[in-house]
Design a protein around this motif. Sequence first.
Motif, PDB file in Angstrom:
ATOM      1  N   ARG A  63      -1.658  -2.279  -5.844  1.00 10.40           N
ATOM      2  CA  ARG A  63      -2.739  -1.733  -5.022  1.00 10.40           C
ATOM      3  C   ARG A  63      -3.295  -2.782  -4.061  1.00 10.40           C
ATOM      4  NH1 ARG A  63      -4.618   3.252  -6.978  1.00 10.40           N
ATOM      5  NH2 ARG A  63      -5.947   3.255  -5.125  1.00 10.40           N
ATOM      6  N   LEU A  64      -3.365  -4.041  -4.504  1.00  7.45           N
ATOM      7  CA  LEU A  64      -3.814  -5.112  -3.623  1.00  7.45           C
ATOM      8  C   LEU A  64      -2.829  -5.308  -2.476  1.00  7.45           C
ATOM      9  CD1 LEU A  64      -5.775  -7.393  -2.942  1.00  7.45           C
ATOM     10  CD2 LEU A  64      -4.479  -8.875  -4.507  1.00  7.45           C
ATOM     11  N   LEU A  65      -1.540  -5.204  -2.779  1.00  4.20           N
ATOM     12  CA  LEU A  65      -0.521  -5.313  -1.730  1.00  4.20           C
ATOM     13  C   LEU A  65      -0.709  -4.208  -0.694  1.00  4.20           C
ATOM     14  CD1 LEU A  65       2.048  -6.767  -0.731  1.00  4.20           C
ATOM     15  CD2 LEU A  65       3.373  -5.153  -2.118  1.00  4.20           C
ATOM     16  N   GLY A  66      -1.009  -2.993  -1.178  1.00  4.91           N
ATOM     17  CA  GLY A  66      -1.248  -1.883  -0.255  1.00  4.91           C
ATOM     18  C   GLY A  66      -2.475  -2.113   0.609  1.00  4.91           C
ATOM     19  N   SER A  67      -3.573  -2.587   0.019  1.00  2.00           N
ATOM     20  CA  SER A  67      -4.799  -2.842   0.772  1.00  2.00           C
ATOM     21  C   SER A  67      -4.603  -3.968   1.786  1.00  2.00           C
ATOM     22  CB  SER A  67      -5.938  -3.208  -0.184  1.00  2.00           C
ATOM     23  OG  SER A  67      -6.231  -2.143  -1.066  1.00  2.00           O
ATOM     24  N   ALA A  68      -3.931  -5.035   1.380  1.00  2.00           N
ATOM     25  CA  ALA A  68      -3.683  -6.156   2.289  1.00  2.00           C
ATOM     26  C   ALA A  68      -2.759  -5.746   3.429  1.00  2.00           C
ATOM     27  CB  ALA A  68      -3.079  -7.330   1.512  1.00  2.00           C
ATOM     28  N   THR A  69      -1.753  -4.915   3.120  1.00  2.00           N
ATOM     29  CA  THR A  69      -0.846  -4.430   4.161  1.00  2.00           C
ATOM     30  C   THR A  69      -1.595  -3.590   5.182  1.00  2.00           C
ATOM     31  OG1 THR A  69       0.985  -4.424   2.579  1.00  2.00           O
ATOM     32  CG2 THR A  69       1.287  -3.170   4.595  1.00  2.00           C
ATOM     33  N   ASP A  70      -2.506  -2.735   4.707  1.00  2.00           N
ATOM     34  CA  ASP A  70      -3.323  -1.934   5.631  1.00  2.00           C
ATOM     35  C   ASP A  70      -4.127  -2.839   6.560  1.00  2.00           C
ATOM     36  OD1 ASP A  70      -2.455   0.487   4.660  1.00  2.00           O
ATOM     37  OD2 ASP A  70      -4.080   0.667   3.186  1.00  2.00           O
ATOM     38  N   ALA A  71      -4.708  -3.901   5.998  1.00  2.00           N
ATOM     39  CA  ALA A  71      -5.516  -4.810   6.806  1.00  2.00           C
ATOM     40  C   ALA A  71      -4.672  -5.612   7.793  1.00  2.00           C
ATOM     41  CB  ALA A  71      -6.296  -5.753   5.895  1.00  2.00           C
ATOM     42  N   LEU A  72      -3.412  -5.863   7.431  1.00  2.59           N
ATOM     43  CA  LEU A  72      -2.516  -6.652   8.289  1.00  2.59           C
ATOM     44  C   LEU A  72      -1.672  -5.782   9.212  1.00  2.59           C
ATOM     45  CD1 LEU A  72      -1.236  -9.312   5.714  1.00  2.59           C
ATOM     46  CD2 LEU A  72      -2.624  -9.779   7.748  1.00  2.59           C
TER      47      LEU A  72
END
Length: 354
Positions: free
Chosen positions: A29-38
Amino acid sequence: MRERLSGGTSLRPLLQVLLTVALFLFAIRLLGSATDALTPFLRRTLERVVVGDWSALGLSWLATYALANGSLVAALSLSLFSADLVAPSQLFLMVVGSRLGAAAVVVFIGAVDYVNAELDTLRESTRLGLLTFLLTHSVYVPALVVGYLALPIVRSVSGAETSVPDAAVGTPDLLSDLTDSVVELFGPGLAFLLAFGCILLSLKLFDRLLASVDQERLRRRYIRDLNDRWVSFGIGLLLTAATTSVAFSLGVVVPLYNRGHIKRAEIMPFVLGANVGTLVDTLVVAVALETPTGIAIVTTLLALGLVISVLLLLAYPTYSRVVGAVQNEILADRRYFVGFLLSLVLIPLGLVLL
């Protein structure tokens, strides 16, 4: 006192498993959130590299070499898809590329000693890796062709079902709130790296837990069952799906194969089953990222792998002879072997450059 101690020790593995699973889900889930931000940065980067579907296949194939972990590349591919950075067709090919690359990594590991080794040592160190490569490609190359042609149907079916599971909109998502807070605290770049590190750590922790399992007991329990190709296939599939670790499931039988206790014809169905079961952790990632189309794509690939493997087992005498002949031919001729190793790099690199 002794009873308390024994009870505590029996609970410890369960707690370790729960913590490892929680860490894995948090990392996804952190990977998904960070990807959205990037997204803006990743979009500019991907537009330079991924110019089509086949370059996406080559990129994930090469990324699996670099990370030596197909599951991590598949998870990243799903994360990119959830952020609308790759198309469904590119996601499908990237997941396939993670499987093709993972099979080749086994060959590279066995061929590390090629320069300083004798031919007999080369055969011993690469024969299982080459066998795994041939079996994996014999399943996932046909699955790639059929699945790619069937993608419009898969997308229409998954698209029709996206409006159904929206009943829990009002329930708070504590995990998303936590990952969003981590992204805000550390920034998207560091959060992205942290997510990668947590995924690798969770996989390492899970492998460490599996290392404590009595593999000798498993070997004694299932050695006779490997004589039946269907039972061997089922054991390989279920063991890999349950442990989400090809390294563990193959580790159970590799020593027997290397010592000549299991013949090639007996281990092949087991490896075929493991190659299907390894997609279960990718399906878990798709579910954790809440991407209906991603779930449908991974499920389709898993189903195709299962169907193709069953068809190969139905024609098993002929199939095992063909695979065995190709394996022996590559290992027997140095020119074929060098050409084979070069193709492992040139083919995915060519797909990226197309």
